[in-house]
Design an enzyme around this catalytic site. Structure first.
Site, PDB file in Angstrom:
ATOM      1  CD  GLU A   1       2.279  -4.042   9.102  1.00  0.00           C
ATOM      2  OE1 GLU A   1       3.695  -4.189   9.222  1.00  0.00           O
ATOM      3  OE2 GLU A   1       2.105  -3.954   7.878  1.00  0.00           O
TER       4      GLU A   1
ATOM      5  CE  LYS B   1       6.059  -2.130  12.377  1.00  0.00           C
ATOM      6  NZ  LYS B   1       5.820  -3.165  11.199  1.00  0.00           N
ATOM      7  CD  GLN B   2       2.734   0.885  10.768  1.00  0.00           C
ATOM      8  OE1 GLN B   2       2.973  -0.048  10.964  1.00  0.00           O
ATOM      9  NE2 GLN B   2       2.754   1.353   9.277  1.00  0.00           N
TER      10      GLN B   2
ATOM     11  CD1 TRP C   1       0.797  -0.318   3.042  1.00  0.00           C
ATOM     12  CD2 TRP C   1      -0.949   1.337   3.625  1.00  0.00           C
ATOM     13  NE1 TRP C   1       0.899   0.241   4.273  1.00  0.00           N
ATOM     14  CE2 TRP C   1       0.053   1.005   4.607  1.00  0.00           C
ATOM     15  CE3 TRP C   1      -1.813   2.027   3.476  1.00  0.00           C
ATOM     16  CZ2 TRP C   1      -0.047   1.808   5.902  1.00  0.00           C
ATOM     17  CZ3 TRP C   1      -2.028   2.841   4.719  1.00  0.00           C
ATOM     18  CH2 TRP C   1      -1.376   2.817   6.059  1.00  0.00           C
ATOM     19  CG  ASP C   2       4.826   0.735   1.609  1.00  0.00           C
ATOM     20  OD1 ASP C   2       3.914   0.089   2.024  1.00  0.00           O
ATOM     21  OD2 ASP C   2       5.902   0.840   2.066  1.00  0.00           O
TER      22      ASP C   2
END
Lengths: 763, 763
Positions: free
Chosen positions: A483, A587-588, A341-342
């Site tokens: 994640e 995580k993000q 998806w980046d």
């Protein structure tokens, strides 16, 4: 030697982070990429060369970008001593990646173990003008001695992907006077690769020889090195693969490919190194003319943004819809060259606003890989198109199923993303929507976009589960962007994007231009009605202004995240994987991502509440996190935080501290950095081809300038602390007529056209 | 540090011929071999580990000994600085291979780039007591600082054979407290390999961790290094492969293999490194007790002979009849682990006279690979058994069909040996005959030897062509031992050996013990009669005393060979391949070989004439040449030449000049050197178990002592310039009774037995 701190990325010392520099010094043209490895060999040197889309799989392993035979390899022996920087003494040294020219240079003044001093200069480029051409030039000056300079130049197929061999040698020999070639075939997919290298020398040639070994061809040359005299070797390398023939609809033919490669190489040789380099530089000048983003602020900020733009341009497949930008571009083996998806969420926006034709190719890649997505849905018991979390050449799922070993259980940790990180399908629909808003490209929608959006919607309709108790549709057992959390129900980000995806699909069903697509796949009004219902009733858990990352997140244990944030690994040492999964630690960016992607869908109060809640709980243990936080902080008027996150993101590949890009560049972060500047600091947003600007420059930036394309209009945007100027760029006389574009700055709305081609707004 | 110049092979300086030292410092036990690579990595390090007989083939490539995951790998970081001999300063250094103990040691006193001094000692062995065990021990003393010593010990499957990957990782994890294991499977043959490594440390352990990567398992350890204190890591590694199960007639079972490996490793761990090392040393002591050959002469001569014996013992498969000694043993990738005539003609004699049981296994390998030889004959349109020029696991021909590229034609040069270098089949028959002469082993003949000899004879009978004009049988279009000459007719060496082979086969046909074999394969008296006829009429071209290497050799152009002999490559530069093929120049011993193999079949005059003719025409461009010339020179009484050739042969792997053993040891030359001493200087020959001695020591040797076994009698032989003593060695009380043995020295014949157990002869 002159360096420009706003254009030149410099390595000042020969050092041990060779893998890191190999990645950040990668040269590529979207077709072929080569890591910044040295010409001569050292322990740990990873001389990766990759062709976009040339994947191969070893038995028992997932498919990966196959490392091509090494074309860089040149070993030098100076008057009987091997040129080897780990021996003798380095008197002067630098390497510099000149972003402006796409050239990597190395200069070394080296004292050999026996005390002889030589000057060596290496120059290298991967032509952005001719995607099949790569070249290097080596100059050697014996400073205080005379003696034979022995050069061994090689096409070396004894390379692997971390030990995995993908190619067998089919043929190796010579052509012309000083040409060597190597024909390789990949084991699994039987891709043919032909590489041809010609050589030209300056100096007194004593002897020339060819040699070959297993999967290797050598050209070796002895020059009578004279004290103070410059000796030169130029090596021009041409590469073709059977994928080129396939692209043209031709059958695989070794003979055809060989002739094409040698012909291409001989033409390049005839023109010469200097002329090829000039063409390459000119092509870069044109690209920069369009893509450059300049700022009046710290040199490093300027350099970092150019570094991002440079590498994104290098990663982009400029001609080929069968490939897209992978998580590491063509800069290393990390993530095996797979597309995540980046691409759509982090990298695509740059292209969307600057090179929309290239963005279109990247989205066509998803259309091209629909067969794989249809297979994945079917294999998982769903309908429609379920896109691969990690995608390679066919669109089939290529995420490895296990990763590192959990040494408590002694079993490998399962990687579940391929199975349950499903938001990718909605991310692609989001990107298509974004593309349509910016470009208004109806032809794309009709021929490619509608297929992807509609088949994706069909997948979601088969994926959701109805909860009759709540009268809502749920998506259970997923991984969201964060994640750290596996097996969650109703990830807000995922469900929100699915809602938008279904609504877009429903719109397309009544769009006459999508009629044919809908008929082809047998979509009915019934089905669209179901989409509307699901979209309306999809579960979006929240408490007041606070969006809940997923069902139950608010009930998880709170832990003091900030104490672990800046020392990687400490959280994992303090808590086990299961505990992290059960705690309020991210995580993000997850909910924060949403605030970035849909800035108009949330109130300032909602945004602020969610920022305050989630930001302190986020480890930024992913390179995808910092830049997104910068954009959202800008939106919230948190200028200092926005700049701090920008600084953090800018140092992921380029900083002196981390040096952790050995397996390749962090492409998403590069794209994110551009977004932090353009979406964040300049506040650029486009909806229905209306440009909205909301500048809020960092304190230490006095100006930011860049170009954008909205619809078919090219715009020049110049932002300072006090004002913004937006101007139409006159179209190339040969091009399309400049159209009008509507611009909103604050509450002001202006229409730019031929009569009024620029606007200045003060704030 | 004490070195014994007659036992210790020393590298005094850390240098650039790493590949050469890796080969000569190979440790092996006939089952598993590991090159003398450093624990830490450097550019060009080739850490080959091979299991005898574990072959695998990459697509489009010939089968090769597959390089196993690297068990040596240990990276050290001393107080934040990587231990790397290419950085900092080396204050003291040596590596020593202790032939007596089978131990490789390295000592380094190293000053790091930041100026900290450490002492490091590495010790390594591949157990000759337990063939599945290999071990290393590392000692680190921080000399003038205190700081964390970080050790990363690895089982690293990211290795290849020059870029060819043979193994996929099946499983990797940990066992016990500090154990790591890696299970690999080869791609083509699906051999399973399990490697388990346990660790033990001395020092203050700060932290331990496991990690894994693609085809890798790591154990990492941090010790609190204190100034002046010795820190230790011991690593015990156990290896099993599915070939072990196959040997026992079991099915392949990963579970069974895994359990066996871990069990073996844990037992070794329980006993400990020191105890395992002691057992290994004791086993070597026993082997040397039997195999040592001592001389009173230059230390280097003594060392070279021990070096030969040591490596031959290391190469020999001591338990497995399915494998034999390859051209490089287990010391490198050269010749891909294939078995040539080198084994029977050059290497076997040492075993034949010293370890006849081992020689028997090597000959059983040929019997084991008969199916491949039968296939080869059939594929080439012949009958019977045609042995492979290069043989691997099945006996099928594995000689590559092309080699280096001829850059004039731009095509690879065909390698014809697999097709037409056919003397190998007769060489094997010769070796069997030799074995029978020395051992009198009728059981071997009945169960194995007869098959090989008779089926080989059937091949020759189908191979020869009758020339009615000359009433002779011819063998046209072959390559003889001298590989400069391709497509020759009636190579004297080949035809002579075929004659002997057919005569031996004819004998066996009337031997009651071979009756069953003859019946089984349907051999008839008719067929045997044909053999006799062919043997009688086979063409053996000669002019007077001069044997003609092949038809027409005497008509070829004479060139001045001697001027090129000592400067490799100059002949090839002065003459093209075709010219060399047409000139009176030999790569290596050809007719001379015959004089060595059949010393009684030629008169002294014939020998001398052929020596005078061929010796000056021989380039010795093969490691197979010098030692054979030494033996023949001894036989001719050319003492100086004999010693000069001995010296030349002794320096092929061990000399300081050539350093060209990077791809592995020259096993044939090692065997040849032993023959130069025993067949040459001592003049040992055995026929029908009668020992003949004809000593002629080099001038500077005053004594030569060694053991031999003839029949079941063990003999001690001591030779000086003036006399020879031969003594029966009393048998092990538990062993067979000592038998009588007949000895001839000069014209004297003595029978040694219990009553008269030694003889002294003066000359």
């Amino acid at each position: 030697m002159h360096f420009d701190p706003r254009w030149d990325v410099i390595e000042e010392q020969y050092g041990r982070n060779s893998g890191h520099y190999e990645s950040i010094f990668t040269l590529a043209n979207g077709y072929l990429g080569t890591r910044g490895a040295t010409e001569e060999g050292y322990w740990g040197r990873v001389s990766g060369t990759y062709l976009a889309g040339l994947f191969d799989a070893a038995p028992r392993e997932v498919t990966e970008l196959a490392n091509l035979p090494d074309w860089l390899s040149v070993e030098l022996n100076l008057a009987g001593e091997a040129f080897d920087l780990t021996t003798g003494e380095i008197l002067d040294y630098f390497r510099v990646l000149r972003l402006k020219d796409g050239v990597l240079e190395r200069f070394v003044r080296w004292k050999s173990p026996r005390g002889r001093i030589s000057q060596l200069r290496f120059l290298r480029f991967v032509s952005i003008y001719d995607q099949h051409l790569a070249a290097l030039r080596i100059e050697v000056i014996p400073e205080d001695y005379s003696g034979t300079i022995h050069v061994r130049s090689r096409l070396d197929g004894q390379v692997t992907n971390s030990g995995t061999q993908h190619f067998a040698a089919v043929e190796a020999s010579t052509f012309g006077e000083r040409g060597i070639y190597l024909i390789s075939e990949s084991y699994e997919q039987r891709h043919l690769v032909v590489q041809a290298a010609s050589h030209r020398a300056e100096g007194e040639i004593l002897r020339e020889e060819f040699a070959n070994g297993p999967r290797r061809m050598d050209y070796s040359l002895e020059l009578a090195g004279q004290e103070g005299v410059t000796n030169v070797l130029e090596k021009l390398v041409t590469t073709f693969s059977s994928r080129d023939l396939e692209f043209e609809g031709r059958q695989k033919s070794q003979e055809m490919l060989f002739r094409r490669t040698v012909k291409g190489n001989r033409e390049a040789e005839r023109e010469g190194f200097a002329s090829q380099l000039a063409k390459h530089r000119e092509a870069w000048a044109k690209l920069w003319n369009k893509a450059d983003l300049t700022l009046d602020g710290p040199d490093f900020d300027q350099l970092a943004l150019r570094f991002s733009i440079f590498h994104m341009i290098q990663m982009a497949p400029w001609q080929d819809h069968r490939v897209s930008v992978s998580a590491k571009g063509l800069s290393g083996e990390g993530y095996r060259g797979h597309v995540f998806w980046d691409t759509e969420i982090f990298i695509l926006p740059f292209f969307l606003y600057v090179f929309p034709e290239e963005a279109r190719l990247q989205l066509r890649y998803r259309h091209h890989t629909l067969p794989g997505a249809l297979r994945k849905a079917k294999e998982n018991g769903y309908e429609g198109a379920m896109f691969a979390w990690e995608s390679a050449d066919t669109g089939d799922e290529t995420t490895p199923t296990v990763g590192a070993i959990d040494f408590r259980t002694k079993k490998p940790i399962p990687i579940l993303c391929g199975e349950i990180e499903q938001h990718i399908t909605a991310d692609i629909a989001y990107a298509i929507s974004h593309y349509l808003h910016v470009t208004g490209d109806r032809e794309f929608l009709q021929n490619y976009g509608a297929d992807v959006v509609l088949l994706g919607a069909r997948f979601w309709a088969s994926r959701v589960e109805y909860n009759s108790a709540l009268d809502s549709y749920e998506i259970r057992n997923v991984i969201g962007p964060d994640e750290y959390k596996e097996h969650v129900d109703n990830n807000y980000y995922t469900n929100f994007l699915v809602q938008k995806h279904l609504l877009l699909a429903q719109e397309l069903m009544v769009d006459p231009q999508c009629r044919q697509t809908a008929d082809y796949w047998g979509f009915t009004a019934e089905e669209a009605k179901k989409w509307a219902e699901v979209a309306q009733k999809i579960r979006l858990p929240r408490q007041g202004d606070l969006l809940e990352q997923f069902d139950g997140f608010f009930e998880l244990n709170a832990i003091d995240v900030l104490q672990y944030r800046d020392t990687p690994g400490t959280l994992q040492r303090a808590y086990g994987w299961r505990e992290i999964n059960q705690a309020q630690v991210l995580k993000q960016a997850d909910v924060i991502m949403l605030l970035h992607l849909f800035p108009d869908e949330f109130t300032p109060e909602e945004k602020r509440a969610n920022w305050d809640f989630y930001e302190p709980k986020t480890m930024h243990d992913s390179s995808l996190s910092a830049a997104m936080h910068s954009v959202v902080a800008s939106d919230l008027g948190l200028s200092q935080e926005a700049y701090a996150y920008f600084e953090k993101a800018s140092r992921i590949d380029l900083g002196n501290a981390l040096m952790n890009s050995g397996h390749g560049l962090h492409a998403a972060s590069l794209g994110g950095l551009w977004q932090a500047a353009v979406h964040g600091f300049a506040g650029v947003r486009v909806k229905d081809q209306v440009l909205k600007l909301n500048p809020r420059l960092p304190e230490n930036w006095s100006e930011l300038k860049f170009n954008l394309q909205v619809g078919t209009s090219l715009l020049r945007i110049e932002v300072t602390q006090e004002q913004a100027v937006i101007a139409l760029i006159p179209a190339d006389p040969s091009g399309e007529a400049v159209q009008a574009v509507q611009v909103r700055i604050g509450d002001e709305v202006v229409i730019l056209n031929q009569d009024c081609d620029s606007v200045r707004v003060c704030y």
